[in-house]
Design an enzyme around this catalytic site. Structure first.
Site, PDB file in Angstrom:
ATOM      1  N   TYR A  63       0.949  -1.315  -0.125  1.00 41.62           N
ATOM      2  CA  TYR A  63      -0.033   0.130  -0.308  1.00 41.62           C
ATOM      3  C   TYR A  63       0.936   1.124  -0.021  1.00 41.62           C
ATOM      4  O   TYR A  63       1.555   1.549   1.068  1.00 41.62           O
ATOM      5  CB  TYR A  63      -0.758   0.106   1.048  1.00 41.62           C
ATOM      6  CG  TYR A  63      -1.839  -1.163   1.199  1.00 41.62           C
ATOM      7  CD1 TYR A  63      -2.166  -1.829   0.336  1.00 41.62           C
ATOM      8  CD2 TYR A  63      -2.493  -1.444   2.384  1.00 41.62           C
ATOM      9  CE1 TYR A  63      -3.022  -2.955   0.330  1.00 41.62           C
ATOM     10  CE2 TYR A  63      -3.296  -2.775   2.747  1.00 41.62           C
ATOM     11  CZ  TYR A  63      -3.535  -3.323   1.355  1.00 41.62           C
ATOM     12  OH  TYR A  63      -4.145  -4.272   1.528  1.00 41.62           O
ATOM     13  N   PRO A 210     -15.810  -5.501   2.640  1.00 38.93           N
ATOM     14  CA  PRO A 210     -17.051  -6.036   2.985  1.00 38.93           C
ATOM     15  C   PRO A 210     -18.275  -5.167   2.527  1.00 38.93           C
ATOM     16  O   PRO A 210     -19.496  -5.577   2.628  1.00 38.93           O
ATOM     17  CB  PRO A 210     -17.216  -5.874   4.584  1.00 38.93           C
ATOM     18  CG  PRO A 210     -16.281  -5.074   4.913  1.00 38.93           C
ATOM     19  CD  PRO A 210     -15.095  -5.052   3.810  1.00 38.93           C
ATOM     20  N   LEU A 211     -18.010  -3.827   2.099  1.00 44.88           N
ATOM     21  CA  LEU A 211     -18.912  -2.960   1.484  1.00 44.88           C
ATOM     22  C   LEU A 211     -18.874  -3.043  -0.002  1.00 44.88           C
ATOM     23  O   LEU A 211     -19.251  -2.241  -0.716  1.00 44.88           O
ATOM     24  CB  LEU A 211     -18.975  -1.630   1.896  1.00 44.88           C
ATOM     25  CG  LEU A 211     -18.996  -1.641   3.285  1.00 44.88           C
ATOM     26  CD1 LEU A 211     -18.753  -0.144   3.933  1.00 44.88           C
ATOM     27  CD2 LEU A 211     -20.478  -1.959   3.953  1.00 44.88           C
ATOM     28  N   GLY A 219     -23.793   3.378  -3.634  1.00 45.91           N
ATOM     29  CA  GLY A 219     -24.693   3.019  -4.711  1.00 45.91           C
ATOM     30  C   GLY A 219     -23.816   3.047  -6.025  1.00 45.91           C
ATOM     31  O   GLY A 219     -22.867   3.461  -6.193  1.00 45.91           O
TER      32      GLY A 219
END
Length: 344
Positions: A63, A210-211, A219
């Site tokens: 990262y 997880p999202l 959305g």
């Protein structure tokens, strides 16, 4: 929106590690969305997470590269280190704009020592192989990690994106504490083989993305506001031909969230939390508002019927497009050669 409350503690795996039931994925603090961030703001976010009870911090040497570990090293000064469980990873490298993979003993040791220096710590709590090097028997890689445990440089060993057979082979050399994998309402293929294997062996499960890489947080329209440098723009599921189909899943989750007086992100995250006390999701964010919202997901209670409804929403046909870029190694191509083939 469900309000944030106390963060419970869970046992991750069966080797003695205890962590917060939700962690903080730190990747987005340093890389991949194309935006410029202020270090003092990021350190403030990390401190807010820790003070709120989010103590499992997840980073990697890729990262940045490396800058994320340096950031955490700064954030964990002045007594903060003692308050957290620190997880980092090795084995995924970027050279000349190309990804590479290494799991040979010399590299494992050098990578660990470099991470220790960047993080400013004497020991890493949980050290993962980020991606499997398919040219090196997994027993060889784990054998070197076992030595690092014995030397006190790391406490616990984990794998990321490993298939069930590789997990079994690794666990036979030294018990694994955790396996990190993508698990969400729109990434559920791991439920077939990997999750049962982890549970059989007493290995904890750390769920990244997880999202759905922000899909359930903002959305399908959030792709329009992404910076041109955001790597997600190139992922298959965010291409328009797939997004038109995938938005139906978001709309269903959003409708159920409205009924439960929470956000769609909280509902999607609560679904992961309800998979069991051996699961720790690590959503990432660079905004304190979103962090508080994620913590609030721990307060969202789902009945058996509601879980079944969400399971039905997230069936395989509800999502189109591969979850990751084709050039990245995943558990689907993580088999390694037999130990007998290795010559050091």
């Amino acid at each position: 929106m469900a309000a944030a409350s106390g963060v419970r503690r869970i046992k991750l795996g069966s080797q003695g590690l205890e962590v917060s039931a939700q962690g903080l994925g730190c990747m987005g603090l340093s890389i991949f969305d194309g935006t410029t961030k202020v270090e003092t703001d990021l350190i403030a976010l990390i401190h807010h997470a820790i003070n709120s009870g989010i103590t499992l911090l997840d980073t990697s040497d890729i990262y940045g590269p490396e800058t994320n570990e340096l950031l955490l090293g700064q954030a964990l000064k002045d007594g903060m280190r003692e308050k957290v469980e620190l997880a980092t990873k090795f084995g995924l490298l970027l050279k000349d704009q190309k990804l590479g993979y290494r799991g040979d003993p010399a590299y494992v040791r050098a990578a660990c020592e470099a991470s220790l220096r960047r993080l400013g710590v004497s020991c890493i709590d949980l050290y993962y192989q980020h991606r499997i090097d398919t040219t090196v028997p997994i027993e060889v890689t784990i054998g070197e990690l076992k030595k690092l445990v014995e030397e006190g440089k790391i406490k616990y060993i984990g794998l990321s994106e490993a298939c069930a057979s590789t997990i079994r082979r690794a666990h036979a050399v030294h018990p694994l504490t955790a396996v990190q994998l993508e698990w969400s309402l729109w990434s559920r293929d791991v439920e077939e083989d990997i999750i049962p294997t982890c549970r059989e062996l007493g290995i904890g499960i750390v769920a990244y993305s997880p999202l759905g890489l922000g899909f359930f947080a903002a959305g399908p329209k959030f792709i329009e506001s992404m910076d041109n440098g955001d790597y997600r723009k190139g992922l298959p599921r965010f291409q328009q031909e797939n997004l038109d189909h995938n938005k139906i899943l978001y709309e269903k989750v959003n409708a159920m969230a409205e009924k439960k007086s929470c956000t769609p992100a909280q509902l999607a995250l609560a679904w992961v939390h309800h998979q069991g006390n051996d699961v720790c999701p690590i959503p990432g964010t660079s905004k304190i508002k979103n962090l508080n919202q994620n913590i609030g997901a721990l307060s969202v209670k789902l009945s058996i019927e509601e879980m079944a409804e969400l399971d039905a929403m997230g069936h395989p046909d509800s999502v189109k497009g591969e979850r990751s870029a084709t050039y990245i190694v995943t558990y689907k191509n993580s088999e390694t050669p037999p130990l007998s083939s290795w010559t050091s």
